[in-house]
Design an enzyme around this catalytic site. Structure first.
Site, PDB file in Angstrom:
ATOM      1  N   ARG A  33      42.004  39.590  60.483  1.00 36.24           N
ATOM      2  CA  ARG A  33      41.087  38.485  60.755  1.00 36.24           C
ATOM      3  C   ARG A  33      40.844  37.606  59.520  1.00 36.24           C
ATOM      4  O   ARG A  33      40.598  36.398  59.653  1.00 36.24           O
ATOM      5  CB  ARG A  33      39.734  39.035  61.235  1.00 36.24           C
ATOM      6  CG  ARG A  33      39.789  39.799  62.555  1.00 36.24           C
ATOM      7  CD  ARG A  33      39.863  38.872  63.750  1.00 36.24           C
ATOM      8  NE  ARG A  33      39.893  39.607  65.016  1.00 36.24           N
ATOM      9  CZ  ARG A  33      38.809  39.962  65.700  1.00 36.24           C
ATOM     10  NH1 ARG A  33      37.609  39.644  65.248  1.00 36.24           N
ATOM     11  NH2 ARG A  33      38.921  40.633  66.825  1.00 36.24           N
ATOM     12  N   ASP A 142      24.861  31.039  70.339  1.00 35.38           N
ATOM     13  CA  ASP A 142      25.912  31.888  69.787  1.00 35.38           C
ATOM     14  C   ASP A 142      25.808  31.828  68.273  1.00 35.38           C
ATOM     15  O   ASP A 142      25.170  30.920  67.709  1.00 35.38           O
ATOM     16  CB  ASP A 142      27.302  31.432  70.245  1.00 35.38           C
ATOM     17  CG  ASP A 142      28.339  32.539  70.119  1.00 35.38           C
ATOM     18  OD1 ASP A 142      28.586  33.237  71.116  1.00 35.38           O
ATOM     19  OD2 ASP A 142      28.873  32.730  69.011  1.00 35.38           O
TER      20      ASP A 142
END
Length: 284
Positions: A33, A142
Site C-alpha cells: 500500500r 468518511d
C-alpha cells in the site's frame, strides 16, 4: 523491505490516527500500500517516510498514508439484507412515529465512494409510501477526502455499476456520460458529504434516525469500538437504529445498544423511548 522498527512505528501511527489495527504479520500489506507513496513523494525508503510522519503527523503525506491503508471496498446494495430491513422494519416504524414535518435523518458513517447512501436513496425513491412528504437528509462521512469527492460526484465506471446494481435501477437513476455512469440529480437531493474521523468527537452532527456504520468496527480494538458505539448512541434517536456489518456485533462492547430481535447486525439504543416521540423529534 521495511524494518521492524519502522513497522512498529507505522502500526502505532495508524492506530492513533485512524484506529486501524495491524497485526504483526501484515508487512506485505503495508509495503504494497505504501510503495506507491514513496514514488509519489519521492522518498527513498520506508525509514524516510516514517521520519516524515514523525515530523508532521498532520501533513499531506500523513493523510495519504492513512487513506492508502484504509480499505474502501464498496458496492451497490451490498449484502442486500440491510436494505430489506430498512424497507420492511425501520422505515415503517419511524414513519408511523414521526409527524409529517419531521425529517428522516440518515448517517452513513463510512460512506466510501457513495454506493451505500445512493442505494438507500434509490430504495426510498422506490418506496415513496414509506416516507410520505417528509424531507430526507443524508450525512455521508468518511476518513478519506479522495473517496468523498468521488461519492459527491456520483460518477461510476462500468465495473462499479455492474456490482450489485439491478439493471432497471441503472437505467432509471443513472445517465451515461462518456465512459462513465452518473447518478441523477434527484438522488443527490438532501445529501451532505463531509470528512469525519470516527476517532474524533462528533461535533455539530445533530440527531439521526438511522446510522449505517458497516464493516468499520472490525478494524478497531475493543476499547475503540466501545468508545465509538457510545458516541454514536448519543446522536441516535431513542427509537432509532444502528446498522453494522454482518461480521460485527455490539456484544461485549458496553451497554449503548441492544440487538434488534431476530435481525442480525441491527441494533437499537439501550434506552427507553420517550412517551411522546413525536414531540421529541418535532423539536430537532
Amino acid at each position: 523491505m521495511i524494518s521492524a522498527t519502522d513497522y512498529d512505528f507505522f502500526k502505532k501511527f495508524l492506530k492513533l490516527h485512524s484506529g486501524l489495527i495491524l497485526s504483526d504479520d501484515k508487512h506485505y500489506l503495508l509495503e504494497s500500500r505504501l510503495v506507491p507513496l514513496l514514488r509519489k513523494f519521492e522518498l527513498p525508503d520506508f525509514s524516510r517516510l516514517a521520519a516524515n510522519l514523525r515530523d508532521n503527523a498532520n501533513s499531506v503525506v500523513a493523510q495519504a498514508v492513512i487513506e492508502a491503508m484504509t480499505t474502501n471496498e464498496s458496492l451497490f446494495f451490498r449484502d442486500k439484507t440491510p436494505f430489506e430491513v430498512f424497507t420492511t422494519v425501520m422505515l415503517p416504524k419511524l414513519h408511523a412515529a414521526r409527524p409529517p414535518s419531521a425529517p428522516l435523518r440518515i448517517w452513513c458513517a463510512a460512506a466510501s465512494t457513495g454506493q451505500e447512501p445512493y442505494s438507500l436513496a434509490m430504495t426510498l425513491k422506490e418506496n415513496p409510501h414509506l416516507i410520505g412528504t417528509r424531507r430526507v437528509e443524508f450525512l455521508c462521512t468518511d476518513l478519506s477526502n479522495e473517496v468523498l469527492e468521488r461519492a459527491a460526484s456520483g460518477r461510476y465506471n462500468q465495473f462499479e455499476v455492474q456490482r450489485g446494481l439491478p439493471i432497471q435501477m441503472l437505467m432509471k437513476y443513472f445517465k451515461k456520460v462518456d465512459d462513465m455512469w452518473e447518478i441523477t440529480p434527484q438522488l443527490k437531493t438532501g445529501m451532505t458529504f463531509r470528512k469525519l474521523n470516527l476517532l474524533h468527537p462528533f461535533v455539530g452532527l445533530g440527531q439521526f434516525d438511522i446510522v449505517f456504520c458497516r464493516n468499520v468496527l472490525i478494524y478497531f480494538d475493543a476499547p475503540t469500538k466501545t468508545d465509538i458505539l457510545n458516541r454514536i448512541a448519543k446522536v441516535t434517536a431513542p427509537d432509532g437504529y444502528l446498522v453494522l456489518g454482518g461480521a460485527e456485533t455490539v456484544m461485549g462492547l458496553g451497554e449503548a445498544y441492544r440487538p434488534l430481535p431476530n435481525q442480525r447486525g441491527f441494533y437499537v439504543p439501550n434506552v427507553p423511548a420517550p412517551a411522546s416521540m413525536s414531540a421529541a423529534v418535532a423539536s430537532r
